[in-house]
Design an enzyme around this catalytic site. Structure first.
Site, PDB file in Angstrom:
ATOM      1  CG  ASP A  33      -8.628  10.105   8.542  1.00 48.15           C
ATOM      2  OD1 ASP A  33      -9.251   9.691   7.539  1.00 48.15           O
ATOM      3  OD2 ASP A  33      -7.613   9.548   8.980  1.00 48.15           O
TER       4      ASP A  33
ATOM      5  CG  ASP B  98      -8.295  16.422  -0.202  1.00 46.14           C
ATOM      6  OD1 ASP B  98      -7.171  16.077   0.209  1.00 46.14           O
ATOM      7  OD2 ASP B  98      -8.707  16.184  -1.361  1.00 46.14           O
ATOM      8  CB  ILE B  99      -4.336  17.961   4.280  1.00 44.50           C
ATOM      9  CG1 ILE B  99      -4.200  16.447   4.381  1.00 44.50           C
ATOM     10  CG2 ILE B  99      -5.045  18.493   5.521  1.00 44.50           C
ATOM     11  CD1 ILE B  99      -3.164  15.828   3.512  1.00 44.50           C
TER      12      ILE B  99
ATOM     13  CE  LYS C  56       5.152   8.688   3.946  1.00 45.94           C
ATOM     14  NZ  LYS C  56       4.412   9.656   4.806  1.00 45.94           N
TER      15      LYS C  56
ATOM     16  CE1 TYR D  85       3.931   5.778   2.183  1.00 44.23           C
ATOM     17  CE2 TYR D  85       5.959   4.495   2.146  1.00 44.23           C
ATOM     18  CZ  TYR D  85       4.949   5.122   2.850  1.00 44.23           C
ATOM     19  OH  TYR D  85       4.955   5.080   4.214  1.00 44.23           O
TER      20      TYR D  85
END
Length: 305
Positions: free
Chosen positions: A40, A75-76, A177, A173
């Protein structure tokens, strides 16, 4: 002699695991016996800032309960960050078996007011933040398979009713998704040969990302929408022997209801031996569309005509 998943403790990476759904997933996987990398960045709801606190707190909670866990603040949404979190799992616990791509932020805005940065930030965390860790994990599993080792690996992505059914004010968003759902189906096809399943969950839960959405609050008055209600499905996909053959699926979870989401399929159709013209389409398409089932609403169910 080849190494199988049974030769060591299962290892899981959960992104966005400092709060809400990710925290619940990390705790559930730890309870199911996995060592967990709790990832996270520690930012706010909109992705601003960063802190080691949330990830470390969840890792400490797992260790205090007798499990194994380490914190990650990589940071992914970046190539290096997503590679680092996968490497941390392998270096710390000796392998990787489960990847839960859960990290997310919100920057809701109506399309006519949305800025480029609001679009880019959400796409980066959700969509690129699913691609990056999966890409590096897939390379690890492919290399194992090439050397004769056996994988029983699972990827669980996080999509959303917003991406599957639509939600005003969330073009960024919802697009991300929806992209994750498509990514899940294709990645499942590509990675099956290496002993990897890829599935997604579409949760409806009360978290800091949804706390101000009226429809979720209203449902939460009569249904238990806690993140802990979603986590068992993620743990099942990640650890159960019964889930080893399940791949390319999206499972919606809302309170006590679990549904297999069925993707795009052809509805009513018409064919012509000649190239379509506007006049011919005028005569055909309105009736065809009238016959089609209406789109589902945010609950995933089709409204009555």
């Amino acid at each position: 002699m080849t190494e199988t998943h049974a030769d060591r403790q299962r290892v899981a990476v959960v992104t966005g695991a400092g709060n809400g759904l990710g925290r619940a997933h990390a705790l559930a996987l730890a309870e199911a016996g996995s060592a967990v990398v709790v990832n996270d960045l520690g930012g706010s709801r909109d992705g601003a800032g960063g802190s080691t606190g949330p990830a470390q707190s969840v890792a400490d909670e797992i260790v205090a309960a007798g499990g194994k866990a380490v914190a990650s603040t990589d940071d992914i949404s970046t190539w290096e960050g997503s590679r680092a979190v996968i490497a941390q799992a392998v270096d710390t616990f000796g392998g990787l078996d489960v990847l839960v791509n859960n990290a997310g932020i919100l920057r809701d805005r109506m399309l006519t007011s949305m800025s480029e940065s609001e679009w880019d930030a959400v796409i980066a965390v959700h969509l690129k933040g699913t691609f990056g860790p999966t890409r590096h994990a897939a390379e690890y599993w492919r290399n194992r398979a090439k050397t004769g080792d056996t994988n029983d690996a699972r990827v669980i992505n996080t999509t959303s009713p917003s991406g599957l059914f639509g939600s005003p004010g969330q073009t960024n968003y919802g697009a991300a998704k929806s992209g994750i759902a498509g990514f899940t189906v294709i990645a499942a096809m590509e990675l099956q040969r290496y002993g990897v399943t890829v599935n997604a969950v579409a949760p409806t839960a009360l978290t800091r990302l949804t706390e101000d959405l009226p429809v979720v609050h209203e449902m939460g008055k009569t249904i238990d929408l806690s993140p802990e209600g979603v986590a068992p499905v993620v743990a099942w996909l990640g650890t159960s022997d019964a889930a080893r053959s399940v791949t390319g699926r999206v499972l919606a979870v809302m309170g006590g209801t679990i549904a297999v989401v069925e993707g795009w399929v052809y509805g009513p159709e018409a064919s012509s031996t000649e190239r379509w013209t506007i006049d011919a389409l005028d005569a055909e398409l309105p009736g065809l569309i009238e016959k089609a089932a209406p789109n589902a609403d945010m609950t995933g169910r089709r409204p009555a005509r």
